[in-house]
Each structure stands twice: as structure tokens, then as C-alpha cells.
Write an enzyme that holds these catalytic residues in place. Structure first.
Site, PDB file in Angstrom:
ATOM      1  N   LYS A 116       0.809  -1.221   0.000  1.00 34.33           N
ATOM      2  CA  LYS A 116       0.000   0.000   0.000  1.00 34.33           C
ATOM      3  C   LYS A 116       0.844   1.274   0.000  1.00 34.33           C
ATOM      4  O   LYS A 116       0.470   2.275  -0.601  1.00 34.33           O
ATOM      5  CB  LYS A 116      -0.967  -0.008   1.185  1.00 34.33           C
ATOM      6  CG  LYS A 116      -2.093  -1.027   1.062  1.00 34.33           C
ATOM      7  CD  LYS A 116      -3.040  -0.957   2.250  1.00 34.33           C
ATOM      8  CE  LYS A 116      -4.252  -1.859   2.047  1.00 34.33           C
ATOM      9  NZ  LYS A 116      -3.914  -3.274   1.901  1.00 34.33           N
ATOM     10  N   HIS A 208     -18.037   3.541  -1.415  1.00 31.51           N
ATOM     11  CA  HIS A 208     -16.967   2.703  -1.956  1.00 31.51           C
ATOM     12  C   HIS A 208     -17.310   2.448  -3.423  1.00 31.51           C
ATOM     13  O   HIS A 208     -18.244   1.711  -3.731  1.00 31.51           O
ATOM     14  CB  HIS A 208     -16.889   1.395  -1.176  1.00 31.51           C
ATOM     15  CG  HIS A 208     -15.712   0.545  -1.545  1.00 31.51           C
ATOM     16  ND1 HIS A 208     -14.953  -0.110  -0.614  1.00 31.51           N
ATOM     17  CD2 HIS A 208     -15.154   0.247  -2.742  1.00 31.51           C
ATOM     18  CE1 HIS A 208     -13.977  -0.780  -1.218  1.00 31.51           C
ATOM     19  NE2 HIS A 208     -14.101  -0.582  -2.518  1.00 31.51           N
ATOM     20  N   ARG A 292      -6.601  -8.791  -9.389  1.00 26.50           N
ATOM     21  CA  ARG A 292      -7.254 -10.075  -9.682  1.00 26.50           C
ATOM     22  C   ARG A 292      -8.660  -9.818 -10.202  1.00 26.50           C
ATOM     23  O   ARG A 292      -9.115  -8.676 -10.258  1.00 26.50           O
ATOM     24  CB  ARG A 292      -7.359 -10.904  -8.394  1.00 26.50           C
ATOM     25  CG  ARG A 292      -8.050 -10.146  -7.261  1.00 26.50           C
ATOM     26  CD  ARG A 292      -8.256 -10.982  -6.020  1.00 26.50           C
ATOM     27  NE  ARG A 292      -8.633 -10.193  -4.860  1.00 26.50           N
ATOM     28  CZ  ARG A 292      -9.824  -9.696  -4.617  1.00 26.50           C
ATOM     29  NH1 ARG A 292     -10.805  -9.900  -5.484  1.00 26.50           N
ATOM     30  NH2 ARG A 292     -10.075  -9.000  -3.526  1.00 26.50           N
ATOM     31  N   ARG A 338     -24.213 -11.022  -2.311  1.00 29.15           N
ATOM     32  CA  ARG A 338     -23.344 -12.133  -1.918  1.00 29.15           C
ATOM     33  C   ARG A 338     -24.104 -12.992  -0.909  1.00 29.15           C
ATOM     34  O   ARG A 338     -24.355 -12.542   0.215  1.00 29.15           O
ATOM     35  CB  ARG A 338     -22.048 -11.607  -1.301  1.00 29.15           C
ATOM     36  CG  ARG A 338     -21.236 -10.728  -2.231  1.00 29.15           C
ATOM     37  CD  ARG A 338     -19.885 -10.441  -1.618  1.00 29.15           C
ATOM     38  NE  ARG A 338     -19.111  -9.527  -2.459  1.00 29.15           N
ATOM     39  CZ  ARG A 338     -17.795  -9.351  -2.347  1.00 29.15           C
ATOM     40  NH1 ARG A 338     -17.123 -10.035  -1.440  1.00 29.15           N
ATOM     41  NH2 ARG A 338     -17.163  -8.502  -3.135  1.00 29.15           N
TER      42      ARG A 338
END
Length: 496
Positions: A116, A208, A292, A338
Site C-alpha cells: 500500500k 466505496h 485479480r 453475496r
């Protein structure tokens, strides 16, 4: 060209990769632990190999064992999915060393994205806005406290090796900082064996928002729109949607250019995700690059019409991206829930065990990626994600209603699930109006509202049961028979 892919993963993501490989005529190799002998990804792959015990460290995280299977099976490529070794630069480097195509970024690029502090420095150089905070790693809690006082509380202590909500603590005062620093350090050491801490300004009530990116080996870079991932628990995503309710075309293009700059700054190839925090004032701040494929990639596939796994394979094969940024158009609205095996009322604790029966929803605009089948087991050794339920509609409301119907049709016997929570969220006016934020659950008392919804459902079921019992009682039936004999007209109404 890639002819055989080993999937270094399990569950629904392994099945997802297998589907695209089958469609392209590419052979697949599954690996499995003791726990997964009867899993669907094992049965659906071209070949399957046992790699160890149930514990991930002895199977899905065992790099040497997986490499042995790669070489013995003749696989010429590896798809890591997400989780496990997907962002492990050491494993990516091991594949490169053995001339096996790693379907993802290079080991060097992944290493940079995973650090980071270095990644933040690269973003600053590329003029990608970052959250105000320490310019470098802090050496101890005293230095963290000094920086916190300079930028103002609340602040966030963040391990550069963290992820998935781990290695992060929000601190509001000097008194809290020492203990939080020790906790973050301990979590980081437990996860990766080392610790390095950054201090950043904590932005309250943020959204987000992330962007899907693709970059080929010829330097062509595109973004494939944004995803709103603000509804979370413990810094982990629950519901995602695209497009975001607060991103117009001008903003989409402006932030999209930053995404391209970010990818080029770390020499990224293949697919990845650039994540941002969006403050209440409309400013976007770089958060991280996920090197990813993301769990929520299906909503991007719905609105773009692309198969992102196929695009990964094409880029890994050295092919240029077959479209330009101007060719991409958003079509409709998509939502993903989810479906986790967890108890909402026990702080989202995992719920595990056998699944005697399951009904998977389907229908127009409905997609469900899952490893579930009647008789399978939700293991205590792995992530709680059982399925990704995704809906598409021409409008947001059509997608939302399709999701509600699909959630109602989804039946999973044997474990607690997040399905009731999602039903409550999708019915709130706040969700309908797009009032999203990373503190959505707390901000709108969603858990308490869920409790009230459950109470109401139980009450309605109780009243319905009483009504059914009355309707079938001997006394009621005799009264009906008596009344219809005396009044044929009333009998006609009862028949109807």
C-alpha cells in the site's frame, strides 16, 4: 496459445472459470482438498487432483504442491480466481519461473499493488488523488499519534499488507491509538508474518466505488465502468450494483482517466480493479488496486455484454484488447447480492454444516454463480460465500424487483444465510433512493429493521395458520354445509 488451465481455487469461482474454458474448448484442471472431494468443480473439470488436507495452508495455499500438479498435468496456464493465492506475487513469480502463464498481472506489478505504501507513492506520482495521511510508513505508535494530530482525528491505522477488512482500525483519540496500533500490528503479523503501518485520515460517510480495468501486453488500457460497493459489513462487501446512482457520464469519464493512469503507473496487465472512496463533497480518493478478478465481476458482465474471464484469457495469450474505450456502452442496471452462510444476529458469524436441500433461483435477467447442490456441505475451513446472486434490468427498479423475487425463490436448508438481510435492505426507501454509504447498516438501523420484519413475518404466518385451522375445522365445515343447503346463492360464492 493456452490449451489447459489449472484453476488454483475452489467453489463457485472455480466453476465460473471452468464454464468459460469449456466454451472456448480449453481443458481444465481442478485441485481439491480432503474437504472438497465431492465438490462440483472437481466433477466439472477435465481433470482433478487431490492436493492435501482441508486446512488451506495444507492445500489451496500450498504453492509447491500446486506447482507439482501444474507440471504433472501438463497445464500451461493457471487461473488463481480470488482469495488464496490470487494476489500472491511469490506464486505468480513461481509460475513465471517455470514458464507457466499466470492469468493476471506480472509478479512485479502484483508486488507493487500489494504494498500500500509503494502503491500510494506511485499514485501520487501519476496524479491520482489519495487520502491525506502519512507520506511513508510510521515506525511506532508515537509517530502515528503525531501524524494523527497533524491531519486531525478520526484516523485509520492500516497495515500495508492488510486486505478484506483485516489490518485496519479506526481511531478517534490519542488514548485509543496505542491499543489500536498494537492490534493492527498483530493482525498483520498473523496474516503475512510482517507488519508495516500507514496512517490515513478517516473519511466519514463515504461511498466505496471501484472501476473495472483491463490492460493488455501492448499497452492498451480501458476501464469497463464503475461498481458501487458501499453496502458492507466489517469493511467487506455485501451488495454491489452498477451503474452507481451518483456517477454521471462526466464523472465516469473523469475518474475513468484516473483509472487508466493508475494502471499504467504500476505497469499493470490483465484485469484488475481500482478502488476509490468517494467523500460527501464529491471528491474521489484512491484506495487500492485489487490485482485479480473481483467477486462482483458478473454485474459488469451484465451491463457491458463482455465475458471477463474470456478477456483475461485473451490478454494472457498476448492478444490486444479487441475494442476501444469509445466502443464500450453501459446497458441497463445490475445488482449482486453475496449469499453468505452467516448469522446476521451473531455479528455475521459463519454458519456451517450440511445442505440437505437447496433451490437455485432462475428466470429472465437472473444469474446465480454457486457451488451449492442438495447434499453438499458448507465447510468451516473456507470463506462463507456460497453464491453470487445477480440480476439485470433495463431500469434500476426492474433489476431491484427481480432481485427481490430471486431472493424469495432462493431456498437453502441447513445453515443461516444473509438472504433475509438483503430482503430488508432492498425494500428500504434509503436503498431505493440511492442513499448509500459504507456505514449503511449502522446509519439506517438495518439490523433492527430486519428484526421487525422477521417479527411481522412470524405474526403473519401465525395468523395465516390460525385462519387455515379455522377453515378446516369440523365446526366451520358444518356451518358452511348448513348455510349452503339453506342458501344456494351463498354456496355459489363459496365455490368461487
Amino acid at each position: 496459445m493456452i490449451s489447459k488451465v489449472l484453476i488454483a481455487n475452489r467453489g463457485e469461482i472455480a466453476l465460473r472459470v471452468i464454464k468459460t474454458c469449456k466454451a472456448l474448448g480449453i481443458k481444465t484442471v481442478a485441485v481439491y482438498s480432503d474437504e472438497d472431494r465431492n465438490s462440483l468443480h472437481v466433477k466439472n473439470a477435465t481433470e482433478s487432483y487431490h492436493i492435501g488436507e482441508a486446512a488451506p495452508a495444507k492445500s489451496y495455499l500450498n504453492q509447491e504442491k500446486i506447482l507439482d500438479v501444474i507440471l504433472s498435468s501438463g497445464a500451461d496456464a493457471v487461473h488463481p480466481g480470488y482469495g488464496f493465492l490470487s494476489e500472491n506475487s511469490e506464486f505468480a513469480g513461481l509460475c513465471e519461473k517455470n514458464k507457466v502463464t499466470f492469468i493476471g498481472p506480472s509478479a512485479a506489478s502484483m508486488d507493487l499493488c500489494g504494498d500500500k505504501q509503494q502503491c500510494k507513492a506511485a499514485m501520487l506520482k501519476a496524479k491520482v488523488p489519495t487520502v491525506p495521511g502519512s507520506p511513508d510508513l510510521v515506525k511506532d505508535a508515537d509517530e502515528a499519534e503525531k501524524i494523527a494530530n497533524e491531519i486531525g482525528y478520526p484516523v485509520m491505522l492500516k497495515s500495508v499488507y492488510g486486505g478484506g477488512g483485516r489490518g485496519i482500525r479506526i481511531v478517534n483519540t490519542d488514548q485509543e491509538l496505542q491499543g489500536a496500533y498494537e492490534t493492527v500490528t498483530g493482525e498483520s503479523i498473523a496474516a503475512v508474518g510482517k507488519s508495516a503501518i500507514l496512517v490515513e485520515k478517516f473519511l466519514a460517510q463515504t461511498r466505496h466505488i471501484e472501476y473495472q480495468l483491463a490492460r493488455d501486453k501492448h499497452g492498451n488500457t480501458v476501464h469497463i465502468f464503475e461498481r458501487e460497493c458501499s453496502i458492507q459489513r466489517r469493511n467487506q462487501k455485501l451488495i454491489e450494483q452498477t451503474p452507481s446512482p451518483i456517477v454521471d457520464q462526466e464523472t465516469r469519464d473523469r475518474i475513468g482517466k484516473l483509472v487508466v493512469n493508475a494502471a499504467e503507473a504500476v505497469d499493470y496487465t490483465n484485469l484488475g480493479t481500482v478502488e476509490f472512496l468517494r467523500a460527501d463533497n464529491g471528491e474521489f480518493y484512491f484506495l487500492e488496486i485489487n490485482a485479480r478478478l473481483q467477486v462482483e465481476h458478473p454485474i459488469t458482465e451484465f451491463v457491458s455484454g463482455l465475458d471477463l474471464v474470456k478477456l483475461q484469457l485473451d490478454i494472457a495469450n498476448g492478444e490486444p484488447i479487441p475494442f476501444k474505450q469509445s466502443d464500450l456502452k453501459m446497458n441497463g442496471y445490475a445488482i449482486e447480492c453475496r449469499i453468505n452462510a452467516e448469522d446476521t444476529f451473531l455479528d455475521f458469524a459463519p454458519s456451517t454444516g450440511p445442505i440437505p436441500n437447496v433451490t437455485i433461483p432462475s428466470g429472465p435477467g437472473v444469474r446465480c454463480d454457486t457451488y451449492l447442490y442438495p447434499g453438499c456441505t458448507v465447510s468451516a475451513f473456507y470463506d462463507s460465500l456460497m453464491a453470487k446472486l445477480v440480476t439485470w434490468g433495463q431500469t434500476f427498479e426492474e433489476s431491484r424487483l427481480r432481485m427481490l423475487n430471486a431472493l424469495n425463490d432462493f431456498y437453502i436448508q441447513g445453515v443461516e444465510t444473509s438472504i433475509p438481510l438483503y430482503k430488508t435492505i432492498l425494500e428500504t426507501e434509503e436503498y431505493k433512493n440511492g442513499e448509500l454509504s459504507t456505514n449503511f447498516l449502522k446509519r439506517f438501523d438495518i439490523i433492527e429493521r430486519l428484526k421487525e420484519d422477521i417479527k411481522k413475518q412470524r405474526k403473519d404466518k401465525h395468523l395465516a395458520a390460525i385462519a387455515a385451522a379455522v377453515m378446516h375445522s369440523t365446526f366451520f365445515q358444518s356451518r358452511v354445509q348448513s348455510s349452503t343447503t339453506k342458501n344456494p346463492r351463498w354456496k355459489s360464492r363459496m365455490d368461487r
